[in-house]
Design an enzyme around this catalytic site. Structure first.
Site, PDB file in Angstrom:
ATOM      1  N   PHE A  12      63.378  75.356  20.783  1.00  0.00           N
ATOM      2  CA  PHE A  12      63.210  76.746  20.339  1.00  0.00           C
ATOM      3  C   PHE A  12      62.660  76.794  18.900  1.00  0.00           C
ATOM      4  CE2 PHE A  12      66.024  80.070  18.199  1.00  0.00           C
ATOM      5  CZ  PHE A  12      65.107  81.097  18.342  1.00  0.00           C
ATOM      6  N   THR A  36      66.603  68.443  25.822  1.00  0.00           N
ATOM      7  CA  THR A  36      66.921  69.880  25.908  1.00  0.00           C
ATOM      8  C   THR A  36      65.672  70.736  25.678  1.00  0.00           C
ATOM      9  OG1 THR A  36      67.589  69.906  23.575  1.00  0.00           O
ATOM     10  CG2 THR A  36      69.353  69.677  25.195  1.00  0.00           C
ATOM     11  N   GLY A  37      64.591  70.146  25.220  1.00  0.00           N
ATOM     12  CA  GLY A  37      63.353  70.911  24.991  1.00  0.00           C
ATOM     13  C   GLY A  37      62.613  71.191  26.290  1.00  0.00           C
ATOM     14  N   LYS A  92      74.030  60.391  18.407  1.00  0.00           N
ATOM     15  CA  LYS A  92      72.972  59.412  18.102  1.00  0.00           C
ATOM     16  C   LYS A  92      71.769  60.064  17.428  1.00  0.00           C
ATOM     17  CE  LYS A  92      71.927  56.087  21.046  1.00  0.00           C
ATOM     18  NZ  LYS A  92      71.611  55.470  22.362  1.00  0.00           N
ATOM     19  N   ASN A 100      66.180  56.712  11.371  1.00  0.00           N
ATOM     20  CA  ASN A 100      64.784  56.315  11.666  1.00  0.00           C
ATOM     21  C   ASN A 100      63.784  57.207  10.937  1.00  0.00           C
ATOM     22  OD1 ASN A 100      65.445  54.197  13.340  1.00  0.00           O
ATOM     23  ND2 ASN A 100      65.451  55.441  15.196  1.00  0.00           N
ATOM     24  N   LYS A 106      60.182  57.342   4.093  1.00  0.00           N
ATOM     25  CA  LYS A 106      60.093  56.413   2.958  1.00  0.00           C
ATOM     26  C   LYS A 106      58.810  55.580   3.058  1.00  0.00           C
ATOM     27  CE  LYS A 106      62.901  52.612   1.176  1.00  0.00           C
ATOM     28  NZ  LYS A 106      62.775  51.505   2.161  1.00  0.00           N
ATOM     29  N   ALA A 115      67.186  69.595   9.610  1.00  0.00           N
ATOM     30  CA  ALA A 115      67.862  70.795  10.096  1.00  0.00           C
ATOM     31  C   ALA A 115      69.352  70.539  10.146  1.00  0.00           C
ATOM     32  CB  ALA A 115      67.342  71.150  11.482  1.00  0.00           C
ATOM     33  N   TYR A 146      78.842  67.341  17.290  1.00  0.00           N
ATOM     34  CA  TYR A 146      77.702  68.001  16.646  1.00  0.00           C
ATOM     35  C   TYR A 146      77.954  68.157  15.147  1.00  0.00           C
ATOM     36  CZ  TYR A 146      74.159  71.699  15.908  1.00  0.00           C
ATOM     37  OH  TYR A 146      73.098  72.443  15.471  1.00  0.00           O
ATOM     38  N   THR A 176      70.500  81.655  15.145  1.00  0.00           N
ATOM     39  CA  THR A 176      69.131  82.178  15.147  1.00  0.00           C
ATOM     40  C   THR A 176      68.720  82.455  16.592  1.00  0.00           C
ATOM     41  OG1 THR A 176      68.632  80.987  13.121  1.00  0.00           O
ATOM     42  CG2 THR A 176      66.740  81.603  14.468  1.00  0.00           C
TER      43      THR A 176
END
Ligand code: UDP
Length: 328
Positions: A12, A36-37, A92, A100, A106, A115, A146, A176
Site C-alpha cells: 500500500f 503481502t504485496g 526477519k 541487509n 553503506k 518505516a 511486529y 494510514t
C-alpha cells in the site's frame, strides 16, 4: 537523475511512494517478494521507463547494480492479522532485512529512510504520543513480533548512523489509509468497508472505546518525502492527530456507505492499544508539514476505491478475526 530503491514496493504505502518519486523525476527500483504485496498495485508503472521491478526477499542478500542515492525501506507485513499469520517473517524482515539494506546503503553511500511505526509506543501510557516517549510494549504478546522488530530496526539504524556515519531517517507511521489497501488485510478500514459492501454487520472489537487517528495516504507520503530530504536523523511521527473511537468510526462508515447493517461486538484482541494519537509538533516544526485531507474526504475516495474492485475480490476478502488471540 537520482535513483531510489523502494522495498515493499507492491504494498500500500510502497506503491504510493513509487508513484511520488516517479512524479518527482526519480529513477525508481521497486522490490517486493509479494508475501503481502500485490502486483496490481504496480501494474500502471510496468511500461514506465523510469521504473524497474525486482522480485526479491530482502531477508536474503540484496544486490543492486549501479548507483543508488536513496533507499526507502517499507517492506514488512503491517496489519495485525498478517503478522499473527507470519510472525517469523515479520521478525526477519525488520531485523535481517533491515541489516541487509543498511549494508547496501553503506556500500552505495545512499541515504536510507526506514518505516517505523506508532506500534513502537505499544499500548501507550503517554497521550498523545511524542517521539520522546519510550513506549509500553509486551515483548512476548502476539503483537510483539511486529513491535519488537520495528524497535530493533530503529536501534540498528541509529547504530549504523552513529558508528558508520550513514545518513539515516526514521519515520514513525501512525494509522494510514487510502486506495490500494488490501481489502482482506484485517485492518479496521478495509474490514468495515468490505463488510458494508458485502452486506454484513460491522464487527467492532471490544466495546469500541479504543481510539485511533487516521491519516490519508497522500498526506503520509508528503510527510515521508519531506523527512527524507530533511537533515534530521532521529524518529519523526507522521500521522493525523484527529482522534476517534472505533465505535464512532463504525457509525461514520455506516453513514458514508449507506449500509443497512448494524454494529456487532466481538472480543478485543490481546494487547490492542487503547488509545493512539500522534503528537506531530516535531514534524510541523521541522518539515513544515501537517495533514491536509480530512477524514470525510479521504474516506469517500477510499470507499470509491473499494467499491470499484471486482465482486471476486470482495468475496475473497470475507472477514477474518483473531481466533487464537482473543483476551480471555
Ligand atoms: N478493529 C475492529 N474491528 C475490525 C478490525 C479492527 O474493531 O474488524 C479495531 C481493532 O481492534 C483496533 C482498531 O480497530 O482497536 C484498529 O485496528 P487495525 O487492525 O486497523 O490496526 P491497529 O491500529 O490496531 O494496528
Amino acid at each position: 537523475m537520482k535513483t531510489v530503491l523502494v522495498t515493499g514496493a507492491a504494498g500500500f504505502l510502497g506503491s504510493h511512494l513509487c508513484d511520488r518519486f516517479i512524479s518527482e523525476g526519480f529513477n525508481v527500483i521497486g522490490m517486493d517478494n509479494f508475501i503481502t504485496g500485490d502486483k496490481k498495485n504496480l501494474a500502471h508503472l510496468s511500461e514506465n521507463p523510469n521504473f524497474e521491478f525486482i522480485e526479491h526477499d530482502i531477508t536474503e542478500y540484496v544486490k543492486i547494480d549501479g548507483e543508488l542515492d536513496y533507499i526507502l525501506h517499507f517492506a514488512s507485513p503491517a496489519s495485525p492479522i498478517d503478522y499473527l499469520k507470519i510472525p517469523i517473517q515479520t521478525l526477519k524482515v525488520g531485523s535481517l532485512g533491515t541489516h541487509n539494506l543498511l549494508g547496501l546503503a553503506k556500500a552505495k553511500r545512499a541515504r536510507i529512510l526506514i518505516a517505523s511505526t506508532s506500534e513502537v509506543y505499544g499500548d501507550p501510557l503517554v497521550h498523545p504520543q511524542t517521539e520522546e516517549y519510550y513506549g509500553n510494549v509486551n515483548t512476548i504478546g502476539p503483537r510483539g513480533v511486529y513491535d519488537e522488530a520495528k524497535r530493533f530496526q530503529e536501534s540498528i539504524t541509529m547504530a549504523y548512523h552513529r558508528f558508520h556515519g550513514l545518513e539515516t531517517r526514521i519515520v514513525r507511521i501512525f494509522n494510514t489509509y487510502g486506495p490500494r489497501m488490501r481489502l482482506n488485510d484485517g485492518r479496521v478500514i478495509p474490514a468495515f468497508m468490505g463488510q458494508a459492501l458485502r452486506g454484513e454487520d460491522l464487527t467492532v472489537f471490544g466495546d469500541g472505546s479504543q481510539t485511533r487517528s487516521f491519516c490519508y495516504v497522500e498526506d503520509q507520503v508528503e510527510g515521508i518525502y519531506r523527512l527524507l530530504l530533511s537533515n534530521y536523523t532521529e524518529p519523526v511521527n507522521i500521522g493525523n492527530p484527529h482522534e476517534i473511537t472505533i465505535k464512532d468510526f463504525a457509525e461514520e462508515i455506516i453513514k458514508l456507505t449507506g449500509t443497512n447493517q448494524k454494529i456487532i461486538y466481538k472480543d478485543l484482541p490481546v494487547n490492542d492499544p487503547l488509545q493512539r494519537q500522534p503528537d506531530i509538533s516535531l514534524a510541523k516544526r521541522l518539515l513544515k508539514w501537517e495533514p491536509k485531507v480530512d477524514r470525510a474526504e479521504g474516506m469517500k475516495v477510499t470507499f470509491e476505491y473499494f467499491r470499484s474492485l471486482s465482486e471476486e475480490d470482495l468475496l475473497k476478502s470475507e472477514h477474518k478475526d483473531f481466533k487464537n488471540h482473543i483476551k480471555k
